[in-house]
Scaffold this motif. Sequence first.
Motif, PDB file in Angstrom:
ATOM      1  N   THR A  13       0.363  -1.032  -0.118  1.00  0.00           N
ATOM      2  CA  THR A  13      -0.099   0.264   0.294  1.00  0.00           C
ATOM      3  C   THR A  13       0.850   1.624  -0.137  1.00  0.00           C
ATOM      4  OG1 THR A  13      -0.303  -0.469   2.612  1.00  0.00           O
ATOM      5  CG2 THR A  13      -1.811  -1.430   1.420  1.00  0.00           C
ATOM      6  N   CYS A  14       1.927   0.722   0.487  1.00  0.00           N
ATOM      7  CA  CYS A  14       3.198   2.286   1.055  1.00  0.00           C
ATOM      8  C   CYS A  14       3.661   2.788  -0.196  1.00  0.00           C
ATOM      9  CB  CYS A  14       3.725   2.295   1.898  1.00  0.00           C
ATOM     10  SG  CYS A  14       2.927   2.276   3.659  1.00  0.00           S
ATOM     11  N   SER A  15       3.933   2.127  -1.193  1.00  0.00           N
ATOM     12  CA  SER A  15       5.075   1.862  -2.075  1.00  0.00           C
ATOM     13  C   SER A  15       4.068   2.082  -3.364  1.00  0.00           C
ATOM     14  CB  SER A  15       5.604   0.660  -2.026  1.00  0.00           C
ATOM     15  OG  SER A  15       4.441  -0.408  -3.206  1.00  0.00           O
ATOM     16  N   THR A  16       2.913   1.760  -3.647  1.00  0.00           N
ATOM     17  CA  THR A  16       1.747   2.569  -4.241  1.00  0.00           C
ATOM     18  C   THR A  16       2.109   4.109  -4.085  1.00  0.00           C
ATOM     19  OG1 THR A  16       0.799   0.126  -4.697  1.00  0.00           O
ATOM     20  CG2 THR A  16      -0.607   2.446  -5.089  1.00  0.00           C
ATOM     21  N   HIS A  17       1.163   4.072  -3.391  1.00  0.00           N
ATOM     22  CA  HIS A  17       1.332   5.891  -2.526  1.00  0.00           C
ATOM     23  C   HIS A  17       2.457   6.964  -2.709  1.00  0.00           C
ATOM     24  CE1 HIS A  17       1.200   8.581   0.657  1.00  0.00           C
ATOM     25  NE2 HIS A  17       0.021   8.840   0.103  1.00  0.00           N
ATOM     26  N   LEU A  18       3.943   5.687  -2.034  1.00  0.00           N
ATOM     27  CA  LEU A  18       4.772   6.766  -2.205  1.00  0.00           C
ATOM     28  C   LEU A  18       4.982   6.737  -3.733  1.00  0.00           C
ATOM     29  CD1 LEU A  18       7.268   7.763  -0.559  1.00  0.00           C
ATOM     30  CD2 LEU A  18       8.574   5.886  -0.885  1.00  0.00           C
ATOM     31  N   ILE A  19       4.817   6.303  -4.819  1.00  0.00           N
ATOM     32  CA  ILE A  19       5.372   6.219  -6.133  1.00  0.00           C
ATOM     33  C   ILE A  19       4.747   7.424  -6.734  1.00  0.00           C
ATOM     34  CG2 ILE A  19       5.020   5.576  -8.481  1.00  0.00           C
ATOM     35  CD1 ILE A  19       5.761   2.694  -6.825  1.00  0.00           C
ATOM     36  N   LEU A  20       3.074   7.190  -6.042  1.00  0.00           N
ATOM     37  CA  LEU A  20       2.312   8.588  -6.413  1.00  0.00           C
ATOM     38  C   LEU A  20       3.053   9.581  -6.343  1.00  0.00           C
ATOM     39  CD1 LEU A  20      -1.037   7.671  -6.611  1.00  0.00           C
ATOM     40  CD2 LEU A  20      -0.164   6.460  -7.992  1.00  0.00           C
ATOM     41  N   TYR A  21       3.314  10.299  -5.531  1.00  0.00           N
ATOM     42  CA  TYR A  21       3.895  11.056  -4.622  1.00  0.00           C
ATOM     43  C   TYR A  21       5.100  11.934  -5.185  1.00  0.00           C
ATOM     44  CZ  TYR A  21       5.333  14.901  -1.581  1.00  0.00           C
ATOM     45  OH  TYR A  21       5.890  15.860  -0.593  1.00  0.00           O
ATOM     46  N   LEU A  22       6.026  10.893  -5.738  1.00  0.00           N
ATOM     47  CA  LEU A  22       7.382  11.561  -6.578  1.00  0.00           C
ATOM     48  C   LEU A  22       6.861  11.656  -7.764  1.00  0.00           C
ATOM     49  CD1 LEU A  22       9.524   8.018  -5.204  1.00  0.00           C
ATOM     50  CD2 LEU A  22       9.088  10.407  -4.258  1.00  0.00           C
ATOM     51  N   ASN A  81      -1.349   7.375 -12.620  1.00  0.00           N
ATOM     52  CA  ASN A  81      -1.996   7.320 -10.924  1.00  0.00           C
ATOM     53  C   ASN A  81      -2.854   5.803 -11.150  1.00  0.00           C
ATOM     54  OD1 ASN A  81      -0.249   9.571 -10.370  1.00  0.00           O
ATOM     55  ND2 ASN A  81      -1.967  11.561 -10.146  1.00  0.00           N
ATOM     56  N   PRO A  82      -4.403   6.424 -12.442  1.00  0.00           N
ATOM     57  CA  PRO A  82      -5.362   5.219 -12.414  1.00  0.00           C
ATOM     58  C   PRO A  82      -4.438   4.466 -12.029  1.00  0.00           C
ATOM     59  CG  PRO A  82      -5.713   6.280 -14.155  1.00  0.00           C
ATOM     60  CD  PRO A  82      -4.465   7.601 -13.078  1.00  0.00           C
ATOM     61  N   VAL A  83      -3.249   3.797 -13.240  1.00  0.00           N
ATOM     62  CA  VAL A  83      -2.348   2.485 -14.081  1.00  0.00           C
ATOM     63  C   VAL A  83      -2.451   2.041 -12.799  1.00  0.00           C
ATOM     64  CG1 VAL A  83      -1.357   1.390 -15.534  1.00  0.00           C
ATOM     65  CG2 VAL A  83      -2.161   3.210 -16.012  1.00  0.00           C
ATOM     66  N   ILE A  84      -1.238   3.364 -12.388  1.00  0.00           N
ATOM     67  CA  ILE A  84      -0.616   2.388 -11.040  1.00  0.00           C
ATOM     68  C   ILE A  84      -1.404   2.169 -10.025  1.00  0.00           C
ATOM     69  CG2 ILE A  84       1.086   3.376  -9.157  1.00  0.00           C
ATOM     70  CD1 ILE A  84       2.307   5.418 -11.085  1.00  0.00           C
ATOM     71  N   TYR A  85      -2.063   2.502  -9.548  1.00  0.00           N
ATOM     72  CA  TYR A  85      -3.210   2.383  -8.638  1.00  0.00           C
ATOM     73  C   TYR A  85      -3.939   1.287  -9.217  1.00  0.00           C
ATOM     74  CZ  TYR A  85      -4.954   3.535  -3.697  1.00  0.00           C
ATOM     75  OH  TYR A  85      -5.824   3.463  -2.224  1.00  0.00           O
ATOM     76  N   GLY A  86      -4.539   0.997  -9.915  1.00  0.00           N
ATOM     77  CA  GLY A  86      -5.589   0.035 -10.440  1.00  0.00           C
ATOM     78  C   GLY A  86      -4.597  -0.877 -10.334  1.00  0.00           C
ATOM     79  N   LEU A  87      -3.225  -1.278 -10.605  1.00  0.00           N
ATOM     80  CA  LEU A  87      -2.807  -2.047 -11.023  1.00  0.00           C
ATOM     81  C   LEU A  87      -2.167  -2.503  -9.159  1.00  0.00           C
ATOM     82  CD1 LEU A  87      -0.738  -1.980 -14.419  1.00  0.00           C
ATOM     83  CD2 LEU A  87      -3.005  -2.973 -13.880  1.00  0.00           C
ATOM     84  N   GLN A  88      -1.896  -2.317  -8.486  1.00  0.00           N
ATOM     85  CA  GLN A  88      -0.904  -2.101  -7.338  1.00  0.00           C
ATOM     86  C   GLN A  88      -2.027  -2.727  -6.396  1.00  0.00           C
ATOM     87  OE1 GLN A  88       2.018  -2.284  -6.139  1.00  0.00           O
ATOM     88  NE2 GLN A  88       2.755  -2.676  -8.074  1.00  0.00           N
ATOM     89  N   THR A  89      -3.685  -2.439  -6.791  1.00  0.00           N
ATOM     90  CA  THR A  89      -4.141  -2.421  -5.415  1.00  0.00           C
ATOM     91  C   THR A  89      -5.623  -3.703  -5.811  1.00  0.00           C
ATOM     92  OG1 THR A  89      -4.586  -0.220  -5.271  1.00  0.00           O
ATOM     93  CG2 THR A  89      -6.555  -1.190  -4.478  1.00  0.00           C
ATOM     94  N   LYS A  90      -4.860  -4.753  -4.537  1.00  0.00           N
ATOM     95  CA  LYS A  90      -5.462  -5.791  -5.235  1.00  0.00           C
ATOM     96  C   LYS A  90      -7.182  -6.733  -5.644  1.00  0.00           C
ATOM     97  CE  LYS A  90      -5.632 -10.760  -2.826  1.00  0.00           C
ATOM     98  NZ  LYS A  90      -6.102 -11.145  -1.161  1.00  0.00           N
ATOM     99  N   GLU A  91      -7.393  -5.086  -4.435  1.00  0.00           N
ATOM    100  CA  GLU A  91      -9.129  -5.468  -4.856  1.00  0.00           C
ATOM    101  C   GLU A  91      -9.837  -5.188  -5.605  1.00  0.00           C
ATOM    102  OE1 GLU A  91      -8.340  -5.316  -0.526  1.00  0.00           O
ATOM    103  OE2 GLU A  91      -7.650  -4.458  -2.606  1.00  0.00           O
TER     104      GLU A  91
END
Length: 313
Positions: A240-249, A286-296
């Motif tokens: 969860t944190c790696s996804t959030h950190l990538i978006l922020y960076l 943002n939607p690609v990274i979060y969508g692919l990294q979030t299991k649900e």
Amino acid sequence: MENRSYFRNEILRIEGLRITQYSAYPVFILLFLTYLFIMVSNLGIVMMIVVEKALHKPMYLLFCNLPVNDALNATVVLPGLLKDILAESDRYISYAACVIQAFGVHTFNTCTHSILIIMAFDRYVAICNPLRYNTIMTNKMVVRLSVIAWVAAAVPVIILLALTLRLSHCTSTILNPYCDNPSLFKLSCDNLSVNQIFGVFITVVVLIISISCISLTYLKIAHVCLKNQNSTLKSKAIKTCSTHLILYLIHFGCSCTVIILHRFSAYEELRNLASILIYVIPTSLNPVIYGLQTKEIRHWIEQIFLRRKVIPG
């Protein structure tokens, strides 16, 4: 008063976007497809979270702010650029419309920082205080955090533009591909020290607050993970944190590039390109990274494609 009223009805010319006749259509097609993808992917994720009851959790409800903000952010700039690419003449815009666009440009960019901060707070509570998570992150808290994120972004922008509106003008040409606060106050030949100082001050404060809050959050999360020997907790934190950190960076890097290039007039063409890419790269990734990294979310997308694949058979 008459002079001030004249400025409010003034027509400005935007000459920041320079594209040759031969490259106009390829650039238009590429930008149009990118904008279409940004809208479909971001609004698709919002609809997915709204429709799927399993995603009605604070984590996803807070995240909803980001795709909504990305869709609005892209819409403020990209449709106008698409229109300019096909137009054979210079682009003209009223002063009032330029101020409105500048408000949207700065508010939505600043809002990305505040949204990522409240998302970091949610991750902190989930990992560091899991037993109290449902007590702290109630629906009321989610709404409160969302409102704070948007208001905190809008207020400093209103102050910035109020300082700009007081200035007189000695030119009517915007040197940027779209309207923003620096382009607006550069129309004036008055003393711009207050605008420049306050603009830098607000920028530095926003960056310092976002860096400090997110860094502090991750340090606390890292401390809990190192202290706790639970491998499941560590795995959850990393995902969860790696996804959030990538978006922020991604957003932080794009924002800093534009801010730095605004201070150097010699790199005008590069600045114009970076000014456009900030509405293309983060909003599409943002939607690609979060969508692919979030299991649900990934599982929900897979179910949709599986249903479509099974139905014809």
